[in-house]
Write an enzyme that holds these catalytic residues in place. Structure first.
Site, PDB file in Angstrom:
ATOM      1  N   CYS A  18     108.303 -18.535 -26.628  1.00  0.00           N
ATOM      2  CA  CYS A  18     108.464 -19.850 -26.281  1.00  0.00           C
ATOM      3  C   CYS A  18     107.479 -20.964 -26.983  1.00  0.00           C
ATOM      4  O   CYS A  18     106.240 -20.562 -27.343  1.00  0.00           O
ATOM      5  CB  CYS A  18     107.668 -19.875 -24.752  1.00  0.00           C
ATOM      6  SG  CYS A  18     107.527 -21.527 -24.096  1.00  0.00           S
ATOM      7  N   ILE A  19     107.959 -21.634 -27.704  1.00  0.00           N
ATOM      8  CA  ILE A  19     107.381 -22.713 -28.527  1.00  0.00           C
ATOM      9  C   ILE A  19     106.055 -23.213 -28.116  1.00  0.00           C
ATOM     10  O   ILE A  19     104.873 -23.292 -28.738  1.00  0.00           O
ATOM     11  CB  ILE A  19     108.247 -23.389 -29.269  1.00  0.00           C
ATOM     12  CG1 ILE A  19     107.708 -24.240 -30.694  1.00  0.00           C
ATOM     13  CG2 ILE A  19     108.682 -24.626 -28.342  1.00  0.00           C
ATOM     14  CD1 ILE A  19     108.647 -24.751 -31.394  1.00  0.00           C
TER      15      ILE A  19
END
Lengths: 133, 118
Positions: free
Chosen positions: A78-79
């Site tokens: 997840c960025i």
């Protein structure tokens, strides 16, 4: 059966990662589909190339990389969580003016939409490392 | 489309998992997935009113939860036993939150194809 995985535990929780990787191998060996593993919160630290676990301890990062190599499983961090934990690809390192990219080989950064997409396609979703009630 | 239930088990400011769970719930809703949220265990503390976490450098999760209806996310539930254990009354909660006993929570879980636990 089509599976999706969400991994939230930090790499120091080696037993959790061992269980998650073991489940992936067993599911894939049994002919099930498991195209993507999504890492969020502290789970994104497993994609940190610069972490050096003790030599006599198993490396969850290497376990996941081997799974991706052998079975083509997509490993998405997840960025939003990843940058908070210092896991940057070259684009994010440039954007935030950090000295180096730190994303380990075999992982990609992506948004929560990729988690939604993975579970929407799956019959079963498994969470590893979330809080117990 | 497969209904997804996200269960929030963590106290709001111990780490970042509570925030990660709420962000995921809002993402499911934003992508027009049928989405429900259940606050359970210490996670019910995320619903406490008048949270003021600025002195510890955090943003109010209650404010984020209050925005859920803007994402058409109103299937939001809380565990009755956990609320009682943590000293919260129904009047403390956002108006769109429904309090469920243990049997109703089992029924809720059975209605959902996916259960994500934060």
């Amino acid at each position: 059966m089509h599976y999706a995985l969400l991994v939230l535990a930090p790499p120091q929780a080696t037993a959790v990662h061992r269980a998650a990787i073991g489940l992936c191998e067993a599911a894939l060996d049994a002919g099930h589909a498991l195209p993507r593993v999504f890492f969020s919160d502290a789970g994104t630290q497993v994609a940190l190339a610069s972490a050096v676990p003790p030599g006599d301890e198993p490396s969850p990062r290497e376990g996941w990389q081997a799974l991706a190599r052998q079975h083509g499983v997509e490993l998405v961090a997840c960025i939003g969580s990843a940058v908070r934990h210092g896991v940057l690809d070259s684009d994010e390192a440039a954007r935030f003016e950090r000295p180096a990219a730190t994303l380990a080989e075999g992982f990609v950064l992506g948004g929560l939409g990729l988690l939604v997409e993975a579970t929407a396609a799956a019959d079963r979703t498994l969470t590893f490392g979330g809080g117990a009630p | 489309m497969k209904p997804t239930l996200l269960v929030m088990n963590r106290a709001p400011y111990a780490g970042t998992l509570a925030r990660a769970g709420l962000d995921a719930a809002l993402a499911y809703a934003a992508f027009d997935q049928p989405t429900s949220v259940l606050f359970a265990g210490p996670g019910v503390l995320q619903l406490a009113p008048a949270q003021e976490p600025a002195p510890i450098g955090r943003k109010s999760l209650r404010r984020l939860i209050d925005s859920m209806p803007l994402y058409d996310l109103e299937a939001v539930y809380a565990d009755a036993d956990a609320l009682a254990r943590h000293g919260l009354a129904a009047g403390d909660l956002p108006a769109f939150v429904t309090v469920l006993d243990a049997a109703a929570q089992r029924e809720l879980q059975e209605r959902h194809a996916h259960l994500l636990s934060f």
